[in-house]
Scaffold this motif. Structure first.
Motif, mmCIF file in Angstrom:
data_model
loop_
_atom_site.group_PDB
_atom_site.id
_atom_site.type_symbol
_atom_site.label_atom_id
_atom_site.label_comp_id
_atom_site.label_asym_id
_atom_site.label_seq_id
_atom_site.Cartn_x
_atom_site.Cartn_y
_atom_site.Cartn_z
ATOM 1 N N ASN A 1 -2.797 4.947 -4.716
ATOM 2 C CA ASN A 1 -3.356 3.980 -4.490
ATOM 3 C C ASN A 1 -5.030 4.800 -4.536
ATOM 4 O O ASN A 1 -5.450 4.928 -3.677
ATOM 5 C CB ASN A 1 -3.085 4.560 -2.843
ATOM 6 C CG ASN A 1 -3.040 5.884 -2.560
ATOM 7 O OD1 ASN A 1 -2.913 6.858 -3.314
ATOM 8 N ND2 ASN A 1 -3.667 6.249 -1.335
ATOM 9 N N ILE B 1 0.599 -1.499 -0.522
ATOM 10 C CA ILE B 1 0.038 -0.187 -0.273
ATOM 11 C C ILE B 1 1.130 0.997 0.232
ATOM 12 O O ILE B 1 0.090 2.969 -0.623
ATOM 13 C CB ILE B 1 -1.018 0.029 0.930
ATOM 14 C CG1 ILE B 1 -2.292 -0.837 1.003
ATOM 15 C CG2 ILE B 1 -2.117 1.407 1.659
ATOM 16 C CD1 ILE B 1 -3.330 -0.988 2.486
ATOM 17 N N LEU C 1 -5.594 -0.865 -5.177
ATOM 18 C CA LEU C 1 -6.239 -1.644 -3.225
ATOM 19 C C LEU C 1 -6.592 -2.742 -3.606
ATOM 20 O O LEU C 1 -6.146 -4.043 -2.836
ATOM 21 C CB LEU C 1 -6.678 -0.611 -2.940
ATOM 22 C CG LEU C 1 -5.905 0.687 -2.136
ATOM 23 C CD1 LEU C 1 -6.733 1.846 -1.840
ATOM 24 C CD2 LEU C 1 -4.376 0.945 -1.265
ATOM 25 N N LYS D 1 0.874 4.315 -2.740
ATOM 26 C CA LYS D 1 0.958 6.110 -2.162
ATOM 27 C C LYS D 1 2.196 6.610 -2.642
ATOM 28 O O LYS D 1 1.423 7.305 -2.988
ATOM 29 C CB LYS D 1 0.936 5.509 -0.619
ATOM 30 C CG LYS D 1 -0.664 5.017 0.026
ATOM 31 C CD LYS D 1 -0.694 5.456 1.292
ATOM 32 C CE LYS D 1 -1.551 4.689 1.880
ATOM 33 N NZ LYS D 1 -1.883 4.887 3.538
#
Length: 103
Positions: free
Chosen positions: A21, A12, A26, A16
């Motif tokens: 993201n 994750i 995700l 980012k």
């Protein structure tokens, strides 16, 4: 060995850092986690039963069978690698997890 929670958080964070993201990506990470867990189950089965095991054939004879978990573990691993490729995460462009601490 990192836990799956740490691995998921790391993936994750990579998204980012790439400003990618989104819900779609995700979701791919959730898929990655699922395949990760499935592969671990296959590895545990291989440890428990071995690469081959004894079973009865349809005609009632004992035969050696290849543990299907071997093939499944490879399939799950390939899916994990395909997801990482889709996410654009390779060793060439990864940002170390501790890079946030240095900033």
């Amino acid at each position: 060995m990192k836990s799956i929670i740490e691995i998921k958080e790391s993936l994750i964070n990579q998204l980012k850092n790439k400003k990618a993201n989104t819900n779609y990506f995700l979701g791919l990470i959730d898929d990655y986690v699922w395949y990760f867990n499935q592969e671990k189950e296959m590895q545990e089965d291989i440890k428990a039963r071995g690469r081959h095991y004894r079973a009865k054939s349809a005609s009632g004879y004992l035969i050696d069978k290849e543990n299907e978990s071997l093939k499944n573990a490879v399939i799950f691993n390939k899916q994990k690698l395909a997801i990482l490729k889709q996410l654009g995460l390779t060793i060439e462009n990864v940002i170390p997890d501790d890079a946030d601490d240095e900033m």
